[in-house]
Design an enzyme around this catalytic site. Structure first.
Site, short mmCIF file in Angstrom:
data_model
loop_
_atom_site.label_atom_id
_atom_site.label_comp_id
_atom_site.label_asym_id
_atom_site.label_seq_id
_atom_site.Cartn_x
_atom_site.Cartn_y
_atom_site.Cartn_z
N ASP B 527 41.70 -165.86 13.54
CA ASP B 527 42.81 -164.89 13.52
C ASP B 527 43.33 -164.77 14.96
OD1 ASP B 527 44.53 -162.93 12.71
OD2 ASP B 527 43.00 -161.46 12.19
N ASP B 602 49.63 -160.08 8.31
CA ASP B 602 49.40 -158.67 8.00
C ASP B 602 50.55 -158.07 7.21
OD1 ASP B 602 47.12 -159.16 9.36
OD2 ASP B 602 47.72 -158.15 11.20
#
Lengths: 357, 927
Positions: B527, B602
């Site tokens: 990430d 996200d």
């Protein structure tokens, strides 16, 4: 009626078969006795060779109690020496040992040992331990109930006292209010007299009235001070009273056995390191059978990024009263396990004995 | 007075709006518009039709493999070198660089899988105005016009593509800094006319942002000055362009005349907004252009910040307007014009000339490779949350799936599992015995993913940090020290993944003896690899940070690609090269498909975010990245039960199927929304698992061909304009059409079923529908509309178990959907599901076909070997007639009769337990 009966007959028969699914599955003679099989839901009749042949024929899965063929099927673990139970058919021959008697992995690479005896032993030891705890817990609970009766009386007495005191205080306050009123009336009269004589000749009289006014003022001030003191006391008293009333309004169980638990803040003071009221008592939230098995605290201290803290507290039977575990599965939502003798229930004991092998 | 009050009110309202919207939208002010990015502003200000570039034909050199030619900018006399290659497979490569740059300009390495093989070019004609070359074997020519310079690629009488047709080629040559006095500079710049042209007054050196640029509080020192490049492409006949992910926008790209261009700059955007051209986490500079006649593609190989402008001569015209044009005969040919602008590097562009979409996929795959073939288990369902708190929590969630009989393959650990955000470590209290935990998961034949981010905590007691620092592997700041930024662990360094030695070292850190507490069922998630730098400009790295000789500016967009590459290599190495890796990444670039899966970052628990997951993954699939998914349920905020169920139903039909949730949201494991919703979610996940054989076969196909798994309808129906802009439904492979329900409280959806002569079967009811129609389908909460194409055969495994590995040896059910010609075709692929042995021909690949009332299985790969325990337990024929007799013949067995069941109300014929091995040759005859 006939259909119903025959259905039931079949069902009970299959139920029996199912319960000994695998061992009987191999026993072909059993099936040869009957030429056909009716699915338990009655939806279909199939030749008996198609029972447990690793192909799902019945919508309800009843034709394959011993294989993984049916999506809705169940497999019966006999688990001799431990507890028998059902597993979904999808766990038959999936390479993972599910039944402790290894019966679910009859055609897989998994090497499943029979662990039923060990599990059973452990279970029995556990149940015995639980039984001891329960006995001790119930004994303690009885004590606490008895203490609770005293405590309740004590609290009721406190309540009565407080109510008496507050009534007294109110009466006194009323009396002083009257006195003050009287004194003020006198003062007013004196002042009126003074005004009427204003500029007049009676210097002596004027002086007298003036002094009288001073005394009256002093008197009023004294009464005022007393009233203030009384007022403060009364407020304090009301505070205690409402606190106590709030506490006494809580449901403490059938025998008031939870009275000894400080339900409004039962957590150890060092648990949250918080100056504010961290969690606010909400309600009992157990099942209808065990209403007092769980409590909910809500509207606690605000949580970072909105919302407020809440907790679900499960009460379990134990010989001590203590918080056993606190988890926070979601942020600011706690799950706690609280052990206490008052959560012990005689019903549980019967069940426990019953479930023991 | 009134006006003042009015203004005040307006200000107040604006403020209020800003406050209200600000709470849940991206803070746009954190990210640059084109106007705030000086090179974009500069380049965009150029007017079309005034190209200063001229081809110097006398400099032309033609060898067997390439053509070179100098271009000159008549304004400043700077010379460029044009290289033109004809590549095998109908691709033309155009490279433009400065003839003699002051210092080398960055050329993107490691993205191309090899130096692309060329084909001969030949000269057809030449005069003073230009040259005509023949492009390889295809009947294509390239016309080089000299004044102004322009390239046209022509096939027959059709122009396929033109370069610099609008004259927007721009190449900011590297130059010496002139902030000292003009006279001092003069002496140095003289001498080399090809490189340093005479000072030209038209070229405004004083313009803001050329030598320094400030955005918010961040100053970009720009020691190399301006270095932007730009080129325009005209696409005659094209009204639909796609690709250039990642943007939260429609599948069909919009024209950008009235706003910002689409931006490609890998950024960690907090709470991104939908339907706009802002940059997101990844960048693939590939655009596809499609018309009913042809599909082509443009691959702009540049890793610097890039902006793409799109304009169209038909945009804004209504359908009626277009018709009017047509009737009056006044219609000009529709045309889309595209313009690419990058901050640095060179122009290196691959023109993929189709002619079909599948040709373009193959062309792009030949350049950058195909989707990595994931382990089968990674195609199952993934359960993630920021965070599963401790080992006990993991155990409880794992048990929850069994208790509620919901299959899953992977449970994920986010950053909190580490010891203080030190990757490659475990929290000593919460995850004290990771191997024990992993063993528990392995006992259930399940897997785990733990996160490893590329920011490394600056801490002298942290082994990884000390190693990277002492080896000098950190990216440097402009002053030569280790670059430090702020991220999850606080102050952090960023390893220079562009270095091969650094990547090799990183890969070695995944060895079981290095990464303690790991086992073979632990995989990795990268990430924050844009890279995300909380206190950096636009939440990323300073452009003047240094990767050896190169500035971060030159290669920003490829950083995340390298992180995933090194990590995947680590997972391969730790198994001695045996096991296939699985690595999820957030940032990506062209070629990232070779290293694993990508998710859309996200997102939020909102219906529009569910809806946008479709075009976002479709766009990624078109540019090679098939293994795409969005966080099921939405990352930020909390979904309603209805939204969550609908998201599971959609996610079950997207390639990467993972639920994820933000730390601040309440728990949302599938069983927390009441028994009814648990049942609905269970059913959605089970549908995924029954289709795993088909999914796996699609991955194999994507790995072989580069074709997208989740694909827009126009790819399969390229001549049906009704499909060109569809992005509320999609195909999986060729044979499944999915129309998710993305509206709250929906009672029905209208799905377009393509194909004039086709039929489609509802997979839930087996009802048959004709193609080429808009069909209204009533929906309940129980499922979303999914159709199987008539003419296809789909293998399923209907015994859904705890995880995909548990289903390994299970039997197949074949769903044979007949088309109106009463034929059908499909495939069956199987291998061990987790090693690279398929490369050594250890797999099973069958062709299944139904023709002339006979269904048969033949070997598609006779030289491959693989033995399966799986057998065929059931064959379901959709759109069938009732046979009088069904018999089966295997290669070595006698013919035997099969039991069957025919449902005349649905025309479904079910063959009971044919029983042959899935790897055998067999024929089933229907009489």
């Amino acid at each position: 009626v006939f259909i119903n009966c025959s259905l039931r007959r079949f069902s009970s028969e299959v139920e029996k078969k199912t319960q000994r699914s695998f061992s009987l599955m191999l026993d072909k003679r059993f099936y040869r006795e009957r030429k056909s099989f009716l699915c338990i839901d009655g939806s279909k009749i199939i030749p008996s060779e198609q029972v447990n042949d690793d192909y799902c024929d019945c919508e309800d899965g009843s034709d394959e109690p011993g294989t993984s063929a049916c999506p809705r099927g169940r497999f019966y673990c006999t688990n001799l020496g431990y507890r028998p139970h059902y597993i979904p058919s999808s766990r038959v021959n999936d390479g993972i040992c599910d039944c402790c008697d290894a019966s679910d992995e009859y055609n897989s690479h998994a090497h499943c040992p029979n662990t039923c005896w060990n599990l059973g032993q452990r279970e029995r030891a556990y149940v015995e331990g639980q039984m001891r705890t329960l006995d001790e817990g119930l004994r303690l609970k009885q004590q606490l109930i008895e203490e609770g009766v005293l405590l309740w009386r004590e609290k009721q007495a406190q309540l009565g006292e407080l109510q008496q005191v507050s009534e007294d205080l109110q009466l006194k306050l009323e009396e002083h209010r009257r006195k003050k009123h009287e004194a003020e009336r006198l003062k007013e009269q004196a002042l009126k007299a003074l005004e009427a004589r204003d500029g007049g000749e009676g210097h002596f009289f004027f002086n007298l009235l003036y002094q009288l006014k001073g005394i009256l003022n002093q008197n009023i001030f004294k009464i005022f001070l007393k009233m203030r003191a009384l007022g403060l006391l009364l407020t304090l008293c009301f505070g205690f009273l409402s606190d106590l009333q709030k506490k006494l309004a809580i449901d403490y169980g059938a025998n008031r056995e939870f009275l000894f638990l400080n339900i409004l803040t039962p957590f150890p003071p060092d648990l949250f390191h918080s100056k504010h009221i961290f969690l606010v008592w909400g309600t009992w939230s157990g099942t209808p059978k065990n209403q007092y098995g769980q409590m909910v605290y809500e509207n606690g201290e605000p949580c970072w990024q909105g919302g407020s803290r809440s907790a679900t507290v499960t009460l379990t039977c134990g010989t001590e009263t203590a918080l056993r575990s606190v988890k926070e599965p979601s942020k600011c939502q706690y799950i706690m396990d609280f052990q206490t003798p008052v959560a012990c229930q005689p019903v549980l004991k019967q069940q426990g004995i019953h479930s023991e092998l | 007075m009134a006006s003042i009050t009015a203004r005040m009110t307006a200000v107040l309202v604006l403020w209020l709006v800003a406050c209200l919207t600000g709470t849940w939208a991206v803070d746009r002010g954190n990210f640059k518009t084109c106007d705030q990015s000086s090179f974009c502003k500069r380049q965009r200000a150029l007017k079309p039709g005034e190209s200063p570039y001229r081809a110097l034909l006398e400099t032309m050199e033609l060898t067997n493999t390439r053509l070179t030619l100098q271009l000159i900018n008549d304004n400043n006399k700077v010379r460029l070198l044009l290289e033109l290659y004809r590549l095998q497979g109908n691709i033309t490569r155009v490279k433009i660089n400065e003839l003699k740059p002051l210092k080398p300009r960055y050329e993107v390495p490691d993205v191309l899988v090899r130096e692309p093989p060329t084909e001969p070019l030949s000269l057809l004609s030449q005069d003073e105005n230009g040259v005509v070359l023949s492009l390889g074997a295809e009947a294509q020519r390239v016309i080089v016009s000299a004044r102004p310079f322009r390239l046209d690629i022509v096939e027959g009488r059709d122009v396929l593509m033109s370069l610099n047709s609008r004259g927007l080629l721009a190449f900011e040559h590297l130059r010496m800094r002139k902030d000292t006095s003009q006279t001092e500079q003069d002496g140095e710049t003289e001498g080399d006319p090809a490189n340093q042209a005479e000072t030209n007054k038209d070229e405004d050196e004083k313009e803001d942002g050329m030598w320094e640029e400030t955005f918010k509080s961040h100053t970009d020192s720009k020691p190399n000055g301006p270095s932007a490049i730009s080129l325009d492409f005209s696409l005659p006949g094209v009204e639909h362009v796609y690709g250039i992910p990642e943007h939260a926008d429609t599948l069909r790209l919009k024209t950008t005349d009235n706003g910002d261009p689409y931006r490609l700059y890998n950024l960690d955007v907090f709470q991104y907004e939908l339907y706009n051209p802002m940059a997101l986490y990844g960048a693939v500079p590939v655009m596809l252009a499609h018309s009913a006649q042809r599909t082509t593609g443009i691959f702009w190989l540049n890793a610097a910040e890039t902006w793409v402008d799109i304009s169209s001569n038909t945009a804004g015209k209504t359908v009626f307007g277009k018709m009017l044009d047509y009737v009056q005969g006044s219609s000009e040919t529709p045309q889309t014009d595209v313009r690419w602008i990058s901050e640095s590097g060179i122009i290196d562009v691959f023109l993929m000339l189709g002619p079909t979409a599948k040709d373009v996929f193959a062309q792009y795959a030949s350049l950058t490779g195909t989707q990595s073939f994931p382990p089968l288990t990674a195609v199952g369902y993934h359960q993630c949350r920021w965070n599963y708190n401790d080992q006990e929590d993991v155990k409880a969630v794992d048990a929850g799936f069994d208790e509620h009989d919901i299959p899953y393959d992977f449970i994920w650990l986010d950053i909190e599992h580490t010891d203080g955000k030190r990757y490659f470590t475990w929290d000593p209290h919460k995850f004290a015995s990771p191997k024990e935990m992993l063993q528990g998961i392995m006992d259930k034949k399940r897997k785990m993913v733990a996160i490893v981010d590329p920011h490394i905590k600056v801490d002298n007691n942290y082994k990884i940090h000390n190693e990277i620092r002492s080896r000098g592997y950190y990216i440097k700041n402009k002053d030569g020290g280790d670059y430090e930024g702020w991220c999850w662990p606080g102050s952090a360094g960023y390893p220079d993944f562009t270095r091969e030695d650094m990547r090799a070292w990183w890969a070695s850190m995944f060895a079981y003896d290095q990464y303690e507490g790991t086992m073979e069922n632990l995989y990795t998630w990268n990430d924050m690899n844009e890279p995300s730098v909380f206190n950096g400009p636009e939440v990323t790295m300073h452009k003047d940070a240094m990767h050896g000789a190169w500035e971060h500016r030159d290669l920003h967009n490829i950083y995340g690609f390298y992180v995933q590459m090194a990590t995947a290599e680590g997972l391969v190495q730790r198994s001695g090269g045996v096991e296939r890796p699985f690595v999820l990444t957030r940032a990506f670039f062209a070629g990232s498909q070779r290293y694993g899966a990508v998710w859309t970052g996200d997102n939020a628990a909102e219906w529009d975010h569910l809806k946008i997951s479709i075009p976002m993954c479709l766009s990624l699939g078109l540019v090679g990245i098939s293994f795409c998914g969005a966080d099921v349920g939405g990352f930020f905020k909390s979904p309603s039960a209805e939204l969550l169920v609908r998201w599971y139903q959609t996610g079950a039909y997207q390639p990467f199927f993972r639920a994820h949730a933000h730390l601040d949201t309440p728990r949302r494991e599938p069983w927390l929304f009441g028994p009814e919703n648990t049942a609905l979610i269970r059913e959605a996940v089970r549908q995924r698992y029954t289709l795993l054989p088909y999914w796996y076969q699609q991955f194999y196909h994507a790995h072989r061909t580069g074709e997208p798994i989740m694909r827009p309808l126009w790819v399969e129906y390229p001549q049906d304009p009704a499909t060109f802009a569809l992005d509320d439904e999609f195909l999986i492979g060729r044979d499944l059409l999915v129309h998710p329900v993305t509206e709250e409280g929906s009672r029905g959806v209208t799905a377009y079923l393509p194909g004039k002569d086709e039929v489609w079967f509802d997979v839930h009811t087996f009802q048959k529908h004709n193609g080429a129609q808009n069909l209204y389908i009533p929906v309940t909460m129980s499922s979303i509309p999914v159709f199987q194409r008539g003419g296809s055969i789909i293998p399923r495994k209907l015994r859904v178990r705890r995880s995909s590995s548990c289903m390994e040896h299970d039997p197949y059910t074949l769903f044979v959907a007949l088309n109106p010609q009463r034929t059908a075709e499909g495939e069956l692929y199987e291998d061990d599901g987790h090693t690279f042995n398929y490369e050594k021909k250890e797999f099973l690949h069958r062709r299944l076909s139904f023709v002339n009332n006979a269904l048969s299985s033949v070997n598609l790969a006779p030289d491959a070997t693989f033995t399966t325990q799986s057998w065929i337990e059931r064959i379901v024929l959709l759109g069938a007639r009732k046979p009088s007799r069904v018999s089966m013949k295997t290669a070595d067995g006698p013919e035997n009769q099969l039991e069957f069941d025919y449902d005349s109300s649905t025309s479904v014929l079910t063959l009971r337990k044919p029983g042959m091995n899935a790897g055998a040759d067999w024929t089933v005859n229907f009489e």
